[in-house]
Design a protein around this motif. Structure first.
Motif, PDB file in Angstrom:
ATOM      1  N   ALA A 158      -6.268  15.463   0.261  1.00  9.78           N
ATOM      2  CA  ALA A 158      -4.939  15.298   0.857  1.00  9.78           C
ATOM      3  C   ALA A 158      -4.992  14.429   2.112  1.00  9.78           C
ATOM      4  O   ALA A 158      -3.961  13.928   2.570  1.00  9.78           O
ATOM      5  CB  ALA A 158      -4.338  16.665   1.192  1.00  9.78           C
ATOM      6  N   ASN A 161      -4.183   8.534   2.515  1.00 12.38           N
ATOM      7  CA  ASN A 161      -2.811   8.038   2.412  1.00 12.38           C
ATOM      8  C   ASN A 161      -2.569   7.302   1.104  1.00 12.38           C
ATOM      9  O   ASN A 161      -1.470   7.349   0.539  1.00 12.38           O
ATOM     10  CB  ASN A 161      -2.503   7.102   3.577  1.00 12.38           C
ATOM     11  CG  ASN A 161      -2.795   7.712   4.920  1.00 12.38           C
ATOM     12  OD1 ASN A 161      -3.779   7.362   5.572  1.00 12.38           O
ATOM     13  ND2 ASN A 161      -1.964   8.647   5.358  1.00 12.38           N
ATOM     14  N   ASP A 182       2.579  15.152  -1.694  1.00  9.29           N
ATOM     15  CA  ASP A 182       3.856  14.444  -1.579  1.00  9.29           C
ATOM     16  C   ASP A 182       3.776  13.146  -0.774  1.00  9.29           C
ATOM     17  O   ASP A 182       4.468  12.177  -1.093  1.00  9.29           O
ATOM     18  CB  ASP A 182       4.912  15.359  -0.945  1.00  9.29           C
ATOM     19  CG  ASP A 182       5.320  16.490  -1.888  1.00  9.29           C
ATOM     20  OD1 ASP A 182       5.063  16.360  -3.105  1.00  9.29           O
ATOM     21  OD2 ASP A 182       5.878  17.488  -1.399  1.00  9.29           O
ATOM     22  N   ASP A 183       2.952  13.121   0.265  1.00 10.16           N
ATOM     23  CA  ASP A 183       2.938  11.933   1.124  1.00 10.16           C
ATOM     24  C   ASP A 183       1.830  10.953   0.772  1.00 10.16           C
ATOM     25  O   ASP A 183       1.529  10.048   1.556  1.00 10.16           O
ATOM     26  CB  ASP A 183       2.844  12.333   2.597  1.00 10.16           C
ATOM     27  CG  ASP A 183       1.601  13.165   2.892  1.00 10.16           C
ATOM     28  OD1 ASP A 183       0.918  13.580   1.940  1.00 10.16           O
ATOM     29  OD2 ASP A 183       1.319  13.400   4.089  1.00 10.16           O
ATOM     30  N   GLN A 184       1.233  11.113  -0.395  1.00 15.34           N
ATOM     31  CA  GLN A 184       0.239  10.149  -0.862  1.00 15.34           C
ATOM     32  C   GLN A 184       0.898   9.113  -1.762  1.00 15.34           C
ATOM     33  O   GLN A 184       1.845   9.402  -2.480  1.00 15.34           O
ATOM     34  CB  GLN A 184      -0.871  10.851  -1.651  1.00 15.34           C
ATOM     35  CG  GLN A 184      -1.928  11.506  -0.788  1.00 15.34           C
ATOM     36  CD  GLN A 184      -3.004  12.171  -1.619  1.00 15.34           C
ATOM     37  OE1 GLN A 184      -2.726  12.757  -2.660  1.00 15.34           O
ATOM     38  NE2 GLN A 184      -4.248  12.099  -1.152  1.00 15.34           N
ATOM     39  N   LYS A 185       0.354   7.888  -1.735  1.00 16.35           N
ATOM     40  CA  LYS A 185       0.815   6.827  -2.621  1.00 16.35           C
ATOM     41  C   LYS A 185      -0.323   6.491  -3.577  1.00 16.35           C
ATOM     42  O   LYS A 185      -1.449   6.234  -3.153  1.00 16.35           O
ATOM     43  CB  LYS A 185       1.208   5.588  -1.804  1.00 16.35           C
ATOM     44  CG  LYS A 185       1.782   4.435  -2.610  1.00 16.35           C
ATOM     45  CD  LYS A 185       3.191   4.740  -3.111  1.00 16.35           C
ATOM     46  CE  LYS A 185       3.848   3.540  -3.780  1.00 16.35           C
ATOM     47  NZ  LYS A 185       4.229   2.480  -2.826  1.00 16.35           N
ATOM     48  N   ASN A 207       6.820  12.322 -10.963  1.00 10.95           N
ATOM     49  CA  ASN A 207       6.789  11.924  -9.557  1.00 10.95           C
ATOM     50  C   ASN A 207       7.001  10.423  -9.416  1.00 10.95           C
ATOM     51  O   ASN A 207       6.693   9.642 -10.323  1.00 10.95           O
ATOM     52  CB  ASN A 207       5.461  12.324  -8.918  1.00 10.95           C
ATOM     53  CG  ASN A 207       5.265  13.830  -8.892  1.00 10.95           C
ATOM     54  OD1 ASN A 207       6.226  14.587  -8.896  1.00 10.95           O
ATOM     55  ND2 ASN A 207       4.019  14.265  -8.868  1.00 10.95           N
ATOM     56  N   ASN A 209       5.721   8.697  -6.731  1.00  7.18           N
ATOM     57  CA  ASN A 209       4.795   8.326  -5.655  1.00  7.18           C
ATOM     58  C   ASN A 209       3.750   7.312  -6.100  1.00  7.18           C
ATOM     59  O   ASN A 209       2.597   7.372  -5.696  1.00  7.18           O
ATOM     60  CB  ASN A 209       4.079   9.585  -5.150  1.00  7.18           C
ATOM     61  CG  ASN A 209       3.308  10.294  -6.282  1.00  7.18           C
ATOM     62  OD1 ASN A 209       3.640  10.153  -7.451  1.00  7.18           O
ATOM     63  ND2 ASN A 209       2.302  11.061  -5.919  1.00  7.18           N
ATOM     64  N   SER A 268      -4.587   3.689   7.965  1.00  5.08           N
ATOM     65  CA  SER A 268      -4.533   4.241   6.616  1.00  5.08           C
ATOM     66  C   SER A 268      -5.929   4.637   6.154  1.00  5.08           C
ATOM     67  O   SER A 268      -6.923   3.959   6.436  1.00  5.08           O
ATOM     68  CB  SER A 268      -3.969   3.206   5.636  1.00  5.08           C
ATOM     69  OG  SER A 268      -2.616   2.936   5.888  1.00  5.08           O
TER      70      SER A 268
END
Length: 300
Positions: A158, A161, A182-185, A207, A209, A268
């Motif tokens: 997690a 990034n 959720d905040d990963q690309k 998702n 993402n 990042s």
């Protein structure tokens, strides 16, 4: 991008780059193939099948991996191989020779026939010839494969990034998308031309993402250039990490180029997934020698 500046580039940038060595999972069923086959083999045995049947080309990582995995699991294996001319080239083709030595039986078909491999009539023909078998799709991608690929990322990941992977049939990136926080690309680098992979991936994910970066296929599937070969050799020299020329090598080239062009925000953390495929280097080098091009340096 000048490949001689890899280390200088990373030192000058404000990002951190990491590589997940999935290629080291298993000596013969490495990377995403191990993940994709894990639950498919369990399902085949659960359903009491004794034979696996799959599809692939001349230097297919999937063909080689399934042949070995099937042997280890006590299952017979059949490979439907694209290209009738390959029937006379098994002894000089390292991938097919390895699969044959693992016990795989081959059915060589024309490229025209191969394009119909998913048609009911084609499957019925195979059933008439080989009787009962468990089908593993080309490249291994199905829902069970995606389930296996979801296990690549763990709770500890997690912190990243961005997670980057090569894309062939879409199974690996689908698993990553489903297991990402959720905040990963998730960035996918297709080895093939075209945008059809969007639809294939959307069959397995909900998702949003993720994104496909389509600028680094180097001409299409299995295509390489001297620039790419130079990059692979320099990366190996600097990091002692071999990259295959069809999938992971193109992805890593793309990420490095994107770093050079300030795609990633400062600070990042970027995780690259090494999906294996190193067995294909020997076959690629045979091709490069014939074309009188530089070969890929790898002492595996």
């Amino acid at each position: 991008m000048k490949v001689l500046t890899q280390k200088i580039l990373l030192k000058a940038s404000k990002v951190e780059l990491y590589i997940r060595r999935e290629d080291l999972i298993h000596p013969f069923v490495s990377g995403n193939k191990f993940r994709k086959l894990k639950y498919n083999l369990l399902e085949a045995k659960k359903q009491k099948y004794t034979t696996l049947l799959t599809f692939g080309g001349a230097f297919s990582n999937h063909i080689a991996a399934l042949a070995f995995a099937g042997k280890e699991a006590g299952l017979k294996t059949i490979g439907i191989i694209r290209g009738e001319e390959l029937a006379d080239q098994v002894a000089t083709n390292p991938t097919l020779l390895f699969a044959q030595q693992c016990g795989m039986k081959f059915e060589f078909v024309s490229r025209e026939a191969y394009r119909t491999k998913s048609d009911p009539a084609f499957i019925a023909m195979l059933q008439d010839k080989f009787q009962e078998f468990y089908i593993v799709p080309e490249g291994g991608t199905n829902e069970l494969a995606v389930q296996g690929c979801q296990e690549i990322l763990t709770a500890e990941d997690a912190q990243y990034n961005f997670v980057c992977t090569a894309v062939g049939t879409g199974g690996t990136i689908s698993g990553l998308i489903n297991s990402a926080v959720d905040d990963q690309k998730i960035l996918g680098f297709p080895a093939l031309k075209g945008d059809f992979l969007q639809k294939d991936i959307c069959k397995f994910v909900q998702n949003k993402n993720w994104e496909l970066i389509t600028d680094y296929h180097f001409g299409g599937y299995g295509k390489v250039t001297e620039e790419l070969i130079q990059f692979l050799n320099q990366f190996y020299k600097e990091n002692v990490i071999p990259l295959d020329p069809v999938y992971t090598g193109k992805m890593v080239f793309g990420v490095m180029d994107m770093i050079a062009n300030n795609y990633f925000p400062d600070n990042s953390k970027i995780l690259l997934i090494h999906t294996g495929g190193l067995q294909g280097i020997q076959g690629m080098n045979q091709y490069l020698i014939k074309k009188k091009l530089p070969i890929i340096e790898y002492h595996g």
